[in-house]
Design a protein around this motif. Structure first.
Motif, PDB file in Angstrom:
ATOM      1  N   ARG A 130       0.699  -0.839   0.195  1.00  0.00           N
ATOM      2  CA  ARG A 130       0.119  -0.101   0.060  1.00  0.00           C
ATOM      3  C   ARG A 130       0.891   1.188   0.428  1.00  0.00           C
ATOM      4  N   SER A 132       0.879   5.786   0.512  1.00  0.00           N
ATOM      5  CA  SER A 132       0.188   6.622   0.635  1.00  0.00           C
ATOM      6  C   SER A 132       0.938   7.754   0.036  1.00  0.00           C
ATOM      7  N   SER A 179      -4.124  13.757  -2.699  1.00  0.00           N
ATOM      8  CA  SER A 179      -3.297  11.940  -1.485  1.00  0.00           C
ATOM      9  C   SER A 179      -4.108  11.048  -2.128  1.00  0.00           C
ATOM     10  N   SER A 181      -4.556   7.250  -2.206  1.00  0.00           N
ATOM     11  CA  SER A 181      -4.280   4.983  -1.834  1.00  0.00           C
ATOM     12  C   SER A 181      -3.091   4.423  -2.901  1.00  0.00           C
TER      13      SER A 181
END
Length: 189
Positions: A130, A132, A179, A181
């Motif tokens: 993942r 970010s 932003s 993810s």
């Protein structure tokens, strides 16, 4: 007694009859036995000729299939290389950073931060990472950046997007901070 000793028998009718009978039997044997076998032989020759032509056709098809198999193996190797790019062996965070920085530069997006975490549980030897990250640019830059992620050789799946629009007071220009993810995948060693 001399007369009885020299006596010749007249058997010429029987010998000629036996000779003629043997010739008739030979002709009948040829007509009834050999001729059908001869016609069967012609049929067998025609069948062999047909099967030879069929065999030549099958050999040609086999050659074509062998050529196709070799090309398929080449294609399979290309597909294998592409799948290794899409889901490489190992996490390789440095390559992930390199890909994201390159996509950001190509689409006039400023990368502000990036962080990693292990994703959800692995399935069948495939793990997830993942990512970010925060970027800055305008709306068009964001859409171009997202398309760049889709077109990259490595699989990137955008899970969420958060956008905050900031208007610069000096030049009346709107800049977006967004932003993301993102999930990417790797093969576990």
């Amino acid at each position: 007694m001399n007369e009885q000793e020299i006596r010749f028998a007249d058997n010429s009718n029987k010998t000629t009859l036996i000779g003629v009978l043997m010739i008739v039997i030979a002709i009948a044997g040829y007509t009834f036995l050999i001729r059908p076998i001869s016609s069967d032989l012609d049929v067998i020759k025609a069948d062999v000729s047909t099967k030879t032509v069929s065999l030549d056709g099958l050999k040609t098809q086999l050659d074509a299939l062998n050529t196709a198999e070799q090309e398929l193996q080449l294609t399979s190797e290309v597909q294998r290389q592409e799948s290794l790019k899409a889901v490489p062996v190992g996490v390789n965070e440095d390559l992930v950073i390199k890909d994201i920085v390159q996509i950001a530069k190509q689409n006039n997006v400023t990368l502000n931060s990036i962080s990693f975490a292990k994703g959800a549980g692995a399935k069948d030897g495939i793990g997830s990472l993942r990512i970010s990250s925060t970027f800055e640019g305008n709306y068009q830059d964001l859409t171009n950046f997202l398309m760049g992620l889709e077109q990259n050789g490595r699989i990137f799946r955008v899970d969420s997007v958060n956008v905050q629009v900031n208007k610069l007071e000096i030049s009346d220009v709107e800049r977006a901070s967004f932003s993301l993810s993102i999930d990417t995948y790797f093969q576990q060693k």
